[in-house]
Design a protein around this motif. Sequence first.
Motif, PDB file in Angstrom:
ATOM      1  N   ASP A   1       8.609 -25.027 -23.818  1.00 44.97           N
ATOM      2  CA  ASP A   1       9.059 -23.716 -23.366  1.00 44.97           C
ATOM      3  C   ASP A   1      10.571 -23.707 -23.150  1.00 44.97           C
ATOM      4  OD1 ASP A   1       6.464 -22.827 -23.419  1.00 44.97           O
ATOM      5  OD2 ASP A   1       6.108 -23.232 -21.286  1.00 44.97           O
ATOM      6  N   ARG A   2      11.123 -22.510 -22.977  1.00 45.64           N
ATOM      7  CA  ARG A   2      12.552 -22.371 -22.697  1.00 45.64           C
ATOM      8  C   ARG A   2      12.846 -22.871 -21.276  1.00 45.64           C
ATOM      9  NH1 ARG A   2      16.667 -18.589 -24.042  1.00 45.64           N
ATOM     10  NH2 ARG A   2      18.492 -19.066 -22.754  1.00 45.64           N
ATOM     11  N   HIS A   3      13.783 -23.813 -21.135  1.00 43.30           N
ATOM     12  CA  HIS A   3      14.124 -24.381 -19.836  1.00 43.30           C
ATOM     13  C   HIS A   3      15.632 -24.507 -19.721  1.00 43.30           C
ATOM     14  CE1 HIS A   3       9.938 -25.361 -19.010  1.00 43.30           C
ATOM     15  NE2 HIS A   3       9.861 -26.018 -20.142  1.00 43.30           N
ATOM     16  N   ASP A   4      16.257 -23.625 -18.953  1.00 44.73           N
ATOM     17  CA  ASP A   4      17.685 -23.732 -18.693  1.00 44.73           C
ATOM     18  C   ASP A   4      17.921 -24.624 -17.482  1.00 44.73           C
ATOM     19  OD1 ASP A   4      18.186 -21.965 -20.766  1.00 44.73           O
ATOM     20  OD2 ASP A   4      18.246 -20.211 -19.460  1.00 44.73           O
ATOM     21  N   THR A   5      19.088 -25.259 -17.441  1.00 40.80           N
ATOM     22  CA  THR A   5      19.520 -26.006 -16.263  1.00 40.80           C
ATOM     23  C   THR A   5      20.610 -25.207 -15.558  1.00 40.80           C
ATOM     24  OG1 THR A   5      18.892 -28.216 -16.984  1.00 40.80           O
ATOM     25  CG2 THR A   5      20.788 -28.070 -15.519  1.00 40.80           C
ATOM     26  N   VAL A   6      20.472 -25.065 -14.241  1.00 40.58           N
ATOM     27  CA  VAL A   6      21.351 -24.226 -13.434  1.00 40.58           C
ATOM     28  C   VAL A   6      22.243 -25.104 -12.561  1.00 40.58           C
ATOM     29  CG1 VAL A   6      21.431 -22.462 -11.630  1.00 40.58           C
ATOM     30  CG2 VAL A   6      19.696 -22.331 -13.437  1.00 40.58           C
ATOM     31  N   ILE A   7      23.544 -24.830 -12.593  1.00 37.67           N
ATOM     32  CA  ILE A   7      24.535 -25.539 -11.777  1.00 37.67           C
ATOM     33  C   ILE A   7      25.301 -24.476 -11.007  1.00 37.67           C
ATOM     34  CG2 ILE A   7      26.522 -27.092 -11.821  1.00 37.67           C
ATOM     35  CD1 ILE A   7      25.477 -28.001 -14.638  1.00 37.67           C
ATOM     36  N   ARG A   8      25.053 -24.353  -9.694  1.00 38.53           N
ATOM     37  CA  ARG A   8      25.608 -23.212  -8.969  1.00 38.53           C
ATOM     38  C   ARG A   8      25.987 -23.585  -7.529  1.00 38.53           C
ATOM     39  NH1 ARG A   8      19.778 -20.104  -9.067  1.00 38.53           N
ATOM     40  NH2 ARG A   8      18.695 -21.466  -7.600  1.00 38.53           N
ATOM     41  N   HIS A   9      27.048 -22.924  -7.058  1.00 40.61           N
ATOM     42  CA  HIS A   9      27.449 -22.949  -5.647  1.00 40.61           C
ATOM     43  C   HIS A   9      27.816 -24.349  -5.153  1.00 40.61           C
ATOM     44  CE1 HIS A   9      24.412 -19.413  -5.690  1.00 40.61           C
ATOM     45  NE2 HIS A   9      25.594 -19.004  -6.122  1.00 40.61           N
ATOM     46  N   ASN A  10      28.346 -25.174  -6.075  1.00 41.97           N
ATOM     47  CA  ASN A  10      28.780 -26.520  -5.728  1.00 41.97           C
ATOM     48  C   ASN A  10      30.298 -26.580  -5.594  1.00 41.97           C
ATOM     49  OD1 ASN A  10      26.096 -28.069  -6.358  1.00 41.97           O
ATOM     50  ND2 ASN A  10      26.468 -26.845  -8.182  1.00 41.97           N
ATOM     51  N   VAL A  11      30.780 -27.622  -4.927  1.00 43.10           N
ATOM     52  CA  VAL A  11      32.191 -27.981  -4.929  1.00 43.10           C
ATOM     53  C   VAL A  11      32.317 -29.298  -5.692  1.00 43.10           C
ATOM     54  CG1 VAL A  11      34.197 -28.623  -3.542  1.00 43.10           C
ATOM     55  CG2 VAL A  11      32.659 -26.823  -2.743  1.00 43.10           C
ATOM     56  N   PHE A  12      33.092 -29.272  -6.794  1.00 41.73           N
ATOM     57  CA  PHE A  12      33.359 -30.451  -7.598  1.00 41.73           C
ATOM     58  C   PHE A  12      34.852 -30.744  -7.498  1.00 41.73           C
ATOM     59  CE2 PHE A  12      29.714 -28.512 -10.005  1.00 41.73           C
ATOM     60  CZ  PHE A  12      28.781 -29.500  -9.738  1.00 41.73           C
ATOM     61  N   SER A  13      35.202 -31.806  -6.800  1.00 42.30           N
ATOM     62  CA  SER A  13      36.615 -32.062  -6.513  1.00 42.30           C
ATOM     63  C   SER A  13      37.002 -33.498  -6.811  1.00 42.30           C
ATOM     64  CB  SER A  13      36.915 -31.748  -5.045  1.00 42.30           C
ATOM     65  OG  SER A  13      38.244 -32.115  -4.718  1.00 42.30           O
ATOM     66  N   LYS A  14      38.158 -33.651  -7.486  1.00 39.86           N
ATOM     67  CA  LYS A  14      38.813 -34.951  -7.622  1.00 39.86           C
ATOM     68  C   LYS A  14      40.222 -34.853  -7.030  1.00 39.86           C
ATOM     69  CE  LYS A  14      37.900 -37.729 -10.849  1.00 39.86           C
ATOM     70  NZ  LYS A  14      37.794 -38.471 -12.133  1.00 39.86           N
ATOM     71  N   GLN A  15      40.313 -34.097  -5.953  1.00 42.22           N
ATOM     72  CA  GLN A  15      41.594 -33.776  -5.342  1.00 42.22           C
ATOM     73  C   GLN A  15      42.366 -35.028  -4.917  1.00 42.22           C
ATOM     74  OE1 GLN A  15      41.261 -30.777  -2.367  1.00 42.22           O
ATOM     75  NE2 GLN A  15      43.458 -30.586  -2.083  1.00 42.22           N
TER      76      GLN A  15
END
Length: 416
Positions: A210-224
Amino acid sequence: MGRTVWAGLLCLLAGTAAAADYRADAENYREHLRRLQPGDRLLLDPGDYLQGLPLHDLSGEDGQPIVIEAASPSARPRFIARPRVNTVSLVNARHLVLRHLELDGRNLPVDAVKAEGHSRYADFITLEHLFIHDHAASQQNVGISTKCPAFGWVVRNTRIERVGTGMYFGDSDGSDPFVAGVIEGNRVTRTLGYNLQIKHQKVRPPEYADRHDTVIRHNVFSKQNALPDPQARPNVLLGHVPLTGVGSENRYLVYGNLFLHNPSETLLQAEGRVTVYDNVFINGSGDAIRIQPHNDVPRDMAIFSNTVLASGTGIQVRQGEDAVYRQRVIANVIAAVTPVLGGEAAHNVTLPYQPDLLNAAPAELTPLLLGRSQPSSRLPQALVRELAVYPDWQRATHPGARIAPALLRTLDAYPP
């Protein structure tokens, strides 16, 4: 007769066992692992746990997961890494939930959570409110990793810092696909390599048809706070889904995230089928978004309603030769030395790089940049209707990202 007793009798009459709660501490918790059944909870007292968490041949059921969590969310049990053994080891496991645990790597060359390479599967695994830190002996040491087929994972409200790689899903050769994941509300910082990488995928098992999307949301990704390094990696890299057959129409939905700084690389690199919207990208040391061939080529994708502040290129799209796919760059606000390179660009607001706004609050960046631009027209209603089909899009009449309340909650819980 009490309600609990009645429930137990009804379960026995129906031929099923009643779910149970077990309380354990650092001395006896492993004795309980063998007895856990669907619906059971293992509640762990605070303390230092020195023998890891092997979750092997352990499965709950749909609607009745096995839960392993802190007895009190305010007092996390601390699992301390051991040499040559991954701390949380998953082998042939399904429908498990881990909550409110601390995983302290002590900078040993091991992973914090790993679906092991010899496992046949690790499906429907939920990781919530974990604190993973100090797994940085090298870039190869990972906070959360899958090396077997993994379906239906949720990684939510987890803090990962001082690790080699934050999350690494899939295998380097494109085997062992990571499918239908939800990665939300996490804060990933101070990684030697990627904050997040999802590897390209060659094939998928037929049960994933079946159709299966992966969701990436509302995160903080930092290499500050990362140091410049010629071997450094993007904050996030997304590989392609299968090129043909099962899974070839799947995509990544990347929305409502905050991407912060990278001294050596871009903030987001992707190929394949990706939709990127309502994100804020801030990089005072280089590029923001780079769409380019990696193990295949960029396929149909849309990049819209983002706000970008970058000292290099804002959004770059590089297609492979004779590409027949569309990469649309629409309704973004981009302040960069080079705002846009490539793609089908329309309805964007572009400005020169604005370094004085590097420390602006993410929620304020879009209105600040729009205030410095020439008056821009409202987005066409036909375009608004077209974009409104995307999940949780912060329906807007002007270009740029709108910060979702869920991202504000992540920022409040885990300040950058």
